[in-house]
Scaffold this active site. Structure first.
Site, mmCIF file in Angstrom:
data_model
loop_
_atom_site.group_PDB
_atom_site.id
_atom_site.type_symbol
_atom_site.label_atom_id
_atom_site.label_comp_id
_atom_site.label_asym_id
_atom_site.label_seq_id
_atom_site.Cartn_x
_atom_site.Cartn_y
_atom_site.Cartn_z
ATOM 1 N N GLU A 177 0.836 -1.215 0.000
ATOM 2 C CA GLU A 177 0.000 0.000 0.000
ATOM 3 C C GLU A 177 0.864 1.257 0.000
ATOM 4 O OE1 GLU A 177 -2.571 0.412 3.421
ATOM 5 O OE2 GLU A 177 -3.666 2.069 2.539
ATOM 6 N N LYS A 219 -2.432 -2.015 -3.247
ATOM 7 C CA LYS A 219 -3.488 -1.180 -2.640
ATOM 8 C C LYS A 219 -3.107 0.283 -2.818
ATOM 9 C CE LYS A 219 -5.978 -0.349 1.660
ATOM 10 N NZ LYS A 219 -6.635 -0.970 2.805
HETATM 11 P P1 13P Z 1 -8.961 4.246 4.089
HETATM 12 O O1 13P Z 1 -9.858 3.487 3.151
HETATM 13 O O2 13P Z 1 -9.688 4.906 5.208
HETATM 14 O O3 13P Z 1 -8.034 5.159 3.345
HETATM 15 O O4 13P Z 1 -8.023 3.194 4.811
HETATM 16 C C1 13P Z 1 -7.422 2.190 4.090
HETATM 17 C C2 13P Z 1 -6.313 1.647 4.857
HETATM 18 O O5 13P Z 1 -6.156 0.463 4.954
HETATM 19 C C3 13P Z 1 -5.362 2.597 5.479
HETATM 20 O O6 13P Z 1 -4.178 1.955 5.753
#
Ligand code: 13P
Length: 349
Positions: A177, A219
């Site tokens: 991510e 992600k």
């Molecule tokens: P949000 O969808 O609130 O951005 O959070 C996703 C997430 O996993 C943050 O690390």
């Protein structure tokens, strides 16, 4: 053998027509969201909130996997049933956030690097023993003036790739991510350019570390103008810019892409995801495009719950409603007409 297991798990998470529920807020983040609604910030209230989420009736129809936090993965519902078992009993694959948060990057004021590699091999083995099948690590990249610089991008992407390699060694699917933050006044074009730089650097590092892309889930953020930008582009522009950026920088071998919501409203996140999956854009990307939202799926339910037992059923309905809206968005079948008036009780109730 490990490769086959990784690919099967990644496929189940992102190519089964469902998406992920991110419920891996750290304690400080969870407490901040509780405080904003006057909910007491105790371990028992966090447990009660997570119980509400994992026991919501019908959740497994739209959700393939749930990302837990270190405190939560060890917890159980009021009857003593482990949360992991609550999830697996309805077909939801449990996963775990394993980074230890972003810390200031030395010599680069205002920039951050995510930490948590020390001891990660042992922590992954522990989590796998508890039943986690995948993991998540988040890097945060701010857009502000000259930021991000090359040091911020390179150090975060290398950490993500080393984390991904350790996960695959442990037989767990890594969700990588790299979040380009929405905060700021930047344009959609600047977000697209920086997101492209970040993703290109990430896939170089994943290649250097020998990570199997078919067993990785990306992600990313959607490509969006800053929250305080005066120009807020239409849904279709956001969808097209996001797909253009991804197709320039993400190899087709990646198992799938599961977007974070990043501070968008729940309805906007669903509408934008839907536009990327509707028939005019679906042929422009080789990966399943799904959701891995935290705020855009939990917040309406949290607004509803407010820490009160009497509101649990209404909050679970709000959660499952958002899960269904996002599930529909994976088929290009979401419509604003799906939005019911959510049953938000009076704050005094
Ligand atoms: P949000 O969808 O609130 O951005 O959070 C996703 C997430 O996993 C943050 O690390």
């Amino acid at each position: 053998m490990i490769a086959e297991g990784l690919i099967a798990c990644a496929t189940r998470l992102v190519a089964s027509g469902k998406g992920l529920l991110a419920m891996d807020e750290s304690n400080p983040t969870c407490n901040r969201r509780f405080a904003a609604l006057g909910i007491s910030q105790t371990i028992e209230m966090r447990r009660a909130w997570r119980e509400l989420l994992v026991t919501a009736p019908g959740l497994g129809e739209s959700i393939s996997g749930a990302i837990l936090y270190d405190e939560t993965i060890r917890q159980s519902d009021r009857h003593g049933r482990r949360f992991i078992d609550c999830l697996t009993s309805v077909g939801i694959v449990p996963g775990i956030k394993v980074d230890l948060g972003a810390r200031p990057l030395a010599l680069h004021p205002g920039e951050f690097v995510t930490e948590g590699l020390d001891g990660l091999r042992e922590r992954l083995a522990d989590y796998a023993g508890m039943g986690a099948q995948f993991a998540k690590w988040r890097a945060v990249i701010g857009l502000d003036g000259d930021h991000p610089g090359i040091a911020c991008i390179r150090s975060n992407m290398q950490a993500l790739a080393r984390y991904a390699a350790l996960c695959q060694e442990a037989g767990m699917v890594p969700i990588v991510e790299p979040e380009v933050l929405m905060a700021g006044t930047h344009s959609l074009e600047r977000c697209q350019s920086v997101t492209g730089d970040v993703l290109t650097a990430l896939f170089e590092e994943l290649h250097v570390q020998g990570v199997l892309l078919e067993g990785v889930i990306l992600k990313p953020n959607m490509v969006l103008p800053g929250l305080d930008s005066l120009t807020q582009d239409p849904v279709r522009t956001v969808a097209a810019a996001t797909i253009e950026c991804l197709s320039r920088s993400v190899p087709p071998a990646v198992a799938g892409i599961a977007f974070l919501s990043g501070g968008q409203s729940a309805e906007r996140a669903s509408a934008r995801l839907n536009a990327m999956n509707d028939r005019t854009l679906i042929d422009r990307h080789p990966w399943p495009l799904v959701f891995s939202f935290a705020r855009a799926i939990q917040q309406p339910a949290l607004d509803c719950w407010r820490g009160k037992d009497a509101n649990v059923m209404a909050a679970q309905e709000a959660l499952v409603h958002r899960a269904r809206c996002n599930h529909a968005a994976l088929r290009g079948a979401y419509d604003a007409a799906m939005e019911l008036a959510p049953a938000i009780p009076d704050a005094s109730s």
